[in-house]
Write an enzyme that holds these catalytic residues in place. Structure first.
Site, PDB file in Angstrom:
ATOM      1  N   GLU A   1       0.829  -1.202   0.000  1.00 21.53           N
ATOM      2  CA  GLU A   1       0.000   0.000   0.000  1.00 21.53           C
ATOM      3  C   GLU A   1       0.869   1.261   0.000  1.00 21.53           C
ATOM      4  OE1 GLU A   1      -4.049  -0.574   2.292  1.00 21.53           O
ATOM      5  OE2 GLU A   1      -2.392  -1.367   3.501  1.00 21.53           O
TER       6      GLU A   1
ATOM      7  N   LYS B   1     -11.508   4.219   1.986  1.00 25.86           N
ATOM      8  CA  LYS B   1     -10.679   3.433   1.077  1.00 25.86           C
ATOM      9  C   LYS B   1     -11.658   2.623   0.230  1.00 25.86           C
ATOM     10  CE  LYS B   1      -6.989   1.355   2.839  1.00 25.86           C
ATOM     11  NZ  LYS B   1      -6.084   0.626   3.764  1.00 25.86           N
TER      12      LYS B   1
END
Length: 122
Positions: free
Chosen positions: A21, A99
């Site tokens: 990420e 997200k």
């Protein structure tokens, strides 16, 4: 107290617990609610008497794009605190960070965190 809502601020950033990420990045979506008095601007029709929300949008985009934290809890706190410290007219802010494509197997939803902060919290 009056509110200005800014919704759907989409940015690509590098905050996340998983190493990929922070390397590959991902999309984030941020909504901001700003509490301030806009009554003078309602009478004068002058931007000087309100908050130029382009400043807040740019600030949010910059923080999401340039920050590399392990937790979205840290990112959302930095966003809220930065808005309160840079925008004198804002007395309270609510930030929701999502997200849309969380890297969790077999999970197609989105994860959102929402915090509310006031000037007295920073």
């Amino acid at each position: 107290m009056d509110c200005i809502d800014l919704t759907g601020i989409r940015c690509y950033g590098y905050t996340g617990y998983l190493p990929e990420e922070q390397v590959l990045g991902q999309w984030f979506e941020v909504d901001v609610k700003l509490w301030l008095d806009i009554s003078t601007a309602g009478k004068t029709d002058a931007i000087e008497d309100t908050l130029d929300y382009r400043i807040v949008i740019s600030l949010v985009q910059h923080l999401v794009k340039t920050s590399k934290f392990a937790l979205v809890e840290k990112l959302i706190t930095v966003i809220a605190d930065s808005i309160l410290s840079k925008c004198d007219r804002v007395s309270q802010v609510q930030v929701t960070l999502s997200k849309p494509a969380a890297p969790i197997p077999d999970f197609g939803g989105k994860i959102s965190i929402c915090i509310t902060r006031t000037k007295s919290n920073i």
